[in-house]
Write a protein that holds these residues in place. Structure first.
Motif: not given
Length: 156
Positions: A108-121
């Motif tokens: 999982a990674i955190k990003t701020t694009h386009p808003t704060d969210f976590t992407l998990c695979n």
């Protein structure tokens, strides 16, 4: 969501009409090195913000042009490459690895694009017990934060 066949493998493209939304491609690549050329075609044609891959079958970390790679290599005692998950994130956006506690093949990674969210695979091997799986997914989801997207191959 669009789906198409690429060298007999199903690839999913998630893209919203709002251009500020990230583009995510999810693919069970069944071997990163064996399908790297197809991945380069996908990159040049669609320029996705994120690419989530399952069954990367890597033994070591690699590089991929224009992307930061977050890779979880499946360790096995036979020293053969199997399983594994990866998130490729566009170099131009902020991302950071999220430390998750799970027995699943997940990253999982955190990003701020386009808003704060976590992407998990996630990649689920065949034969996992449902009760074990439910407990691990509950534990995983509690670690992802309030906004998240989970991609993967769940072998349903």
């Amino acid at each position: 969501m669009n789906q198409w066949q690429l060298n007999q493998w199903e690839v999913e493209l998630v893209h919203h009409s709002n251009m500020t939304s990230p583009t995510i491609i999810n693919w069970n690549i069944r071997g990163f090195n064996a399908n790297r050329n197809e991945l380069e075609i996908i990159h040049s044609e669609f320029k996705p913000t994120f690419i989530t891959l399952q069954e990367t079958k890597l033994k070591t970390d690699i590089k991929f042009k224009n992307y930061k790679l977050y890779n979880k290599i499946k360790t096995c005692q036979t020293n053969t490459a199997s399983g594994g998950v990866m998130i490729l994130a566009d170099n131009n956006i902020y991302t950071e690895l999220l430390d998750i506690d799970t027995t699943l093949q997940a990253i999982a990674i955190k990003t701020t694009h386009p808003t704060d969210f976590t992407l998990c695979n996630v990649y689920l091997d065949h034969g996992l017990r449902v009760t074990e799986l439910k407990n691990e997914f509950d534990k995983l989801i509690r670690q992802l934060g309030p906004k998240f997207i989970i991609t993967g191959d769940f072998n349903a």
